[in-house]
Design a protein around this motif. Sequence first.
Motif, PDB file in Angstrom:
ATOM      1  N   LYS A  68       0.829  -1.197   0.016  1.00  0.00           N
ATOM      2  CA  LYS A  68      -0.046  -0.009   0.035  1.00  0.00           C
ATOM      3  C   LYS A  68       0.970   1.836   0.156  1.00  0.00           C
ATOM      4  O   LYS A  68       0.891   1.915  -0.547  1.00  0.00           O
ATOM      5  CB  LYS A  68      -0.825  -0.213   0.970  1.00  0.00           C
ATOM      6  N   VAL A  71       2.050   2.039  -4.066  1.00  0.00           N
ATOM      7  CA  VAL A  71       0.873   3.075  -4.165  1.00  0.00           C
ATOM      8  C   VAL A  71       0.541   4.609  -3.557  1.00  0.00           C
ATOM      9  O   VAL A  71      -0.571   4.477  -4.575  1.00  0.00           O
ATOM     10  CB  VAL A  71      -0.160   2.105  -4.910  1.00  0.00           C
ATOM     11  N   LEU A  73      -1.484   4.441  -1.080  1.00  0.00           N
ATOM     12  CA  LEU A  73      -2.582   4.211   0.141  1.00  0.00           C
ATOM     13  C   LEU A  73      -1.852   4.649   1.495  1.00  0.00           C
ATOM     14  O   LEU A  73      -2.993   5.520   1.968  1.00  0.00           O
ATOM     15  CB  LEU A  73      -2.973   3.261  -0.564  1.00  0.00           C
ATOM     16  N   GLU A  93      -0.258  15.342  -6.993  1.00  0.00           N
ATOM     17  CA  GLU A  93      -1.554  14.441  -7.580  1.00  0.00           C
ATOM     18  C   GLU A  93      -1.400  13.981  -9.087  1.00  0.00           C
ATOM     19  O   GLU A  93      -1.561  12.769  -8.924  1.00  0.00           O
ATOM     20  CB  GLU A  93      -2.885  15.091  -6.788  1.00  0.00           C
ATOM     21  N   GLU A  94      -0.533  14.610  -9.794  1.00  0.00           N
ATOM     22  CA  GLU A  94      -0.867  14.522 -11.342  1.00  0.00           C
ATOM     23  C   GLU A  94       0.052  13.250 -11.510  1.00  0.00           C
ATOM     24  O   GLU A  94      -0.201  12.190 -12.020  1.00  0.00           O
ATOM     25  CB  GLU A  94      -1.350  15.914 -11.895  1.00  0.00           C
ATOM     26  N   LYS A  97      -1.257   9.872 -10.133  1.00  0.00           N
ATOM     27  CA  LYS A  97      -2.621   9.602 -10.856  1.00  0.00           C
ATOM     28  C   LYS A  97      -1.282   8.710 -12.043  1.00  0.00           C
ATOM     29  O   LYS A  97      -1.874   7.580 -12.384  1.00  0.00           O
ATOM     30  CB  LYS A  97      -3.152  10.701 -11.116  1.00  0.00           C
ATOM     31  N   ARG A 100       0.596   5.449 -10.980  1.00  0.00           N
ATOM     32  CA  ARG A 100      -0.874   4.174 -10.241  1.00  0.00           C
ATOM     33  C   ARG A 100      -1.665   3.633 -11.997  1.00  0.00           C
ATOM     34  O   ARG A 100      -1.977   2.428 -11.654  1.00  0.00           O
ATOM     35  CB  ARG A 100      -2.472   5.368  -9.720  1.00  0.00           C
ATOM     36  N   SER A 101      -1.686   4.657 -12.629  1.00  0.00           N
ATOM     37  CA  SER A 101      -1.893   3.670 -14.294  1.00  0.00           C
ATOM     38  C   SER A 101      -1.196   2.700 -14.488  1.00  0.00           C
ATOM     39  O   SER A 101      -1.488   2.227 -15.548  1.00  0.00           O
ATOM     40  CB  SER A 101      -2.422   5.261 -15.461  1.00  0.00           C
ATOM     41  N   PRO A 125     -12.122   2.165 -15.342  1.00  0.00           N
ATOM     42  CA  PRO A 125     -10.526   2.895 -15.542  1.00  0.00           C
ATOM     43  C   PRO A 125     -10.442   3.136 -16.873  1.00  0.00           C
ATOM     44  O   PRO A 125     -10.258   4.083 -17.315  1.00  0.00           O
ATOM     45  CB  PRO A 125      -9.928   1.516 -14.665  1.00  0.00           C
ATOM     46  N   ARG A 128     -12.515   6.503 -17.398  1.00  0.00           N
ATOM     47  CA  ARG A 128     -11.845   7.386 -16.279  1.00  0.00           C
ATOM     48  C   ARG A 128     -10.358   7.772 -16.871  1.00  0.00           C
ATOM     49  O   ARG A 128      -9.442   9.182 -16.914  1.00  0.00           O
ATOM     50  CB  ARG A 128     -12.314   7.424 -15.201  1.00  0.00           C
ATOM     51  N   VAL A 129      -9.659   6.746 -17.049  1.00  0.00           N
ATOM     52  CA  VAL A 129      -7.681   7.061 -16.418  1.00  0.00           C
ATOM     53  C   VAL A 129      -7.217   7.214 -18.701  1.00  0.00           C
ATOM     54  O   VAL A 129      -6.657   8.190 -18.801  1.00  0.00           O
ATOM     55  CB  VAL A 129      -7.177   5.828 -16.047  1.00  0.00           C
TER      56      VAL A 129
ATOM     57  N   ASN B  34     -14.022  17.133 -16.020  1.00  0.00           N
ATOM     58  CA  ASN B  34     -14.493  15.935 -16.435  1.00  0.00           C
ATOM     59  C   ASN B  34     -15.367  15.079 -16.090  1.00  0.00           C
ATOM     60  O   ASN B  34     -15.606  14.412 -14.770  1.00  0.00           O
ATOM     61  CB  ASN B  34     -12.947  14.989 -17.051  1.00  0.00           C
ATOM     62  N   GLU B  36     -18.901  13.525 -13.799  1.00  0.00           N
ATOM     63  CA  GLU B  36     -19.510  12.413 -13.742  1.00  0.00           C
ATOM     64  C   GLU B  36     -21.099  12.638 -14.303  1.00  0.00           C
ATOM     65  O   GLU B  36     -21.789  12.380 -13.476  1.00  0.00           O
ATOM     66  CB  GLU B  36     -19.031  12.208 -13.030  1.00  0.00           C
ATOM     67  N   ASP B 126     -10.232   3.087  -2.265  1.00  0.00           N
ATOM     68  CA  ASP B 126      -8.839   2.753  -2.611  1.00  0.00           C
ATOM     69  C   ASP B 126      -8.719   1.467  -3.738  1.00  0.00           C
ATOM     70  O   ASP B 126      -7.845   1.970  -4.615  1.00  0.00           O
ATOM     71  CB  ASP B 126      -8.681   1.354  -1.290  1.00  0.00           C
ATOM     72  N   GLU B 129      -9.285   4.909  -6.387  1.00  0.00           N
ATOM     73  CA  GLU B 129      -7.818   5.071  -5.800  1.00  0.00           C
ATOM     74  C   GLU B 129      -6.925   5.087  -6.400  1.00  0.00           C
ATOM     75  O   GLU B 129      -5.522   5.516  -7.575  1.00  0.00           O
ATOM     76  CB  GLU B 129      -7.465   5.962  -4.812  1.00  0.00           C
ATOM     77  N   VAL B 130      -6.378   4.001  -6.723  1.00  0.00           N
ATOM     78  CA  VAL B 130      -4.809   2.895  -6.975  1.00  0.00           C
ATOM     79  C   VAL B 130      -5.162   2.808  -8.639  1.00  0.00           C
ATOM     80  O   VAL B 130      -4.527   3.365  -9.404  1.00  0.00           O
ATOM     81  CB  VAL B 130      -5.125   1.624  -6.197  1.00  0.00           C
ATOM     82  N   SER B 131      -6.723   2.525  -8.915  1.00  0.00           N
ATOM     83  CA  SER B 131      -6.487   2.834 -10.958  1.00  0.00           C
ATOM     84  C   SER B 131      -6.399   3.880 -11.643  1.00  0.00           C
ATOM     85  O   SER B 131      -5.969   4.015 -12.214  1.00  0.00           O
ATOM     86  CB  SER B 131      -8.044   2.096 -11.355  1.00  0.00           C
ATOM     87  N   GLY B 132      -6.223   5.343 -10.577  1.00  0.00           N
ATOM     88  CA  GLY B 132      -6.237   6.244 -10.970  1.00  0.00           C
ATOM     89  C   GLY B 132      -7.386   7.082 -11.294  1.00  0.00           C
ATOM     90  O   GLY B 132      -6.801   8.479 -11.692  1.00  0.00           O
ATOM     91  N   SER B 133      -8.183   6.417 -11.303  1.00  0.00           N
ATOM     92  CA  SER B 133      -9.395   7.417 -10.859  1.00  0.00           C
ATOM     93  C   SER B 133      -9.248   8.089 -10.119  1.00  0.00           C
ATOM     94  O   SER B 133      -8.486   8.293  -8.875  1.00  0.00           O
ATOM     95  CB  SER B 133     -10.838   6.305 -11.098  1.00  0.00           C
ATOM     96  N   ASN B 134     -10.736   9.204 -10.409  1.00  0.00           N
ATOM     97  CA  ASN B 134     -10.662  10.038  -8.841  1.00  0.00           C
ATOM     98  C   ASN B 134     -12.217  10.174  -8.469  1.00  0.00           C
ATOM     99  O   ASN B 134     -13.421  10.340  -8.545  1.00  0.00           O
ATOM    100  CB  ASN B 134     -10.610  11.779  -9.628  1.00  0.00           C
TER     101      ASN B 134
END
Lengths: 263, 257
Positions: A68, A71, A73, A93-94, A97, A100-101, A125, A128-129, B34, B36, B126, B129-134
């Motif tokens: 954790k 990544v 967390l 933050e960016e 992100k 994490r992708s 994902p 959104r990603v 973006n 939702e 979590d 968040e971990v997937s890079g989504s918000n």
Amino acid sequence: MEQAVQDIDTEQQQQRADEGHEDVIQVRHVAKSFGDNQVLKDMSMVLHKGENLVILGKSGTGKSVTIKCMVGLLEYDAGELKVFGKEVKSLSEEEMKELRSHVGFLFQSAALYDSMTVRENLEFPLKRVLLIRDQADLDRRVTEVLESVGLPDAIDKMPSELSGGMRKRIGLARTIIMEPEIMLYDEPTTGLDPITSKEISELIRSMQKQYKVSSIIITHDIACAKITSDRMLIMDKGTFVAEGTFDELSKSDNEFIQSFFKL
Amino acid sequence: MADASTFPLKSIFEEAGNQVIFMGRFFRNLFRWNFEWEEFIRQCYMIGYRSLPLVAITGFIIGFVITLQSEPTMKAFGAESFIPKMVAISLIREICPVVIALICAGKISSGIGAELGSMQVSEQIDAMEVSGSNPVQYLVVTRILACIIMVPLLTLIADAVGFAGSYAGLNLSQRVSPILFFNKAFNSVEFGDLLPAFFKTIFFGFAIGFIGCYKGYNSNRGTESVGIAANSAVVNASLWIIVIDGIAVQLTNALGY
């Protein structure tokens, strides 16, 4: 106990890490506490590109906390933790992100979004990603990844309609669909019967071959470790106490290490 | 996160600080490009449409009961003809906004708290968040905005149904023409009665959505914490509603409405 078991040569690890390019994760002297409870103590390790690294340990020794921290967390208190050469704690933050992708994380509970169908879980994902809006492209990717985890018929099911093993497979599909370079598995076989556990372990192996990912597998399931590991680390009381291949460690005469291998 | 009402002073300040930080995250994500839309519309349906029967029944009964309770006193003073006016002003200015907001705190805020709390327990937040989504943009912004829009609309509906309840209550003891009743009721209501009440409900909506999201999003990992999140969401949102109402009344009086 710690003196009794084989010490890890941290200098050797550091030297390997300093050599650079092939290590996707480098951890040096990381510590983490929750209040007065120190969970990680001066922990060091590396993950080589393309390998499956199994971290074996008893419950509560800090295995999940370790991944954790990788990544973001959880935030570690001291030490250095680099993923793709970037210090995790100092990322914006960016940047986080973006990092994490490239890192997939399979949670112990699979953590499927229970208000969405399997298709929506997998598309979440991607939309959104990766910002994919073309429905044909989304459909193609979803179908492909469901086939690779062996569940093409589950596409319109809700998570509540899936068994434990199926949930793990869908959870894995949701992370793999992002084509990560690193996969972190948090106890992937916990709560599953031996046959399903074996299937999941073999699936982890095939993911490594098919997608060329580097993986850390947190487990205390020795059968899973045997199938999935290229290299193993044994963790106790917040630090690594032994390192080696499955065969090397299984032949260890240390009582603590042997306790993991006894059925 | 445990219930703030059981905390010592230091923890109350910590809780307040955490709420301010969470509010900052909400506003930062509110203006991201973006948006939702799909989830926002789903939340409007869940929060607004699904609360409609409860709000309509409550509004009807409020109008009905106020009329029945006040009628003997008004009759004693020979002021029966003022009943539509009294009911209209009291419903629009105070009773419907506050009662409907408190009902929404019970239904919506607790629902959001429990939903996000269980997502937190099962590591779904979590995972996002971990997937890079918000997760803040997807879960928090949509729910708070839906509350901001739906609570005022639900209050307006409760006002209208409350008038019908009042008319029904008045007709139990005497026959009153509906045209006369509604003419009297609407003629007595000014724009200055409606506007402050409407603005007040926007803030009520924000409090209901925000507290629900905050309590759920920051709940602990055990299953018990889902119940705690839902419960403390209701308690805190109700408290916020009463405080906002007190401030709004002072403000409208000072502005001469």
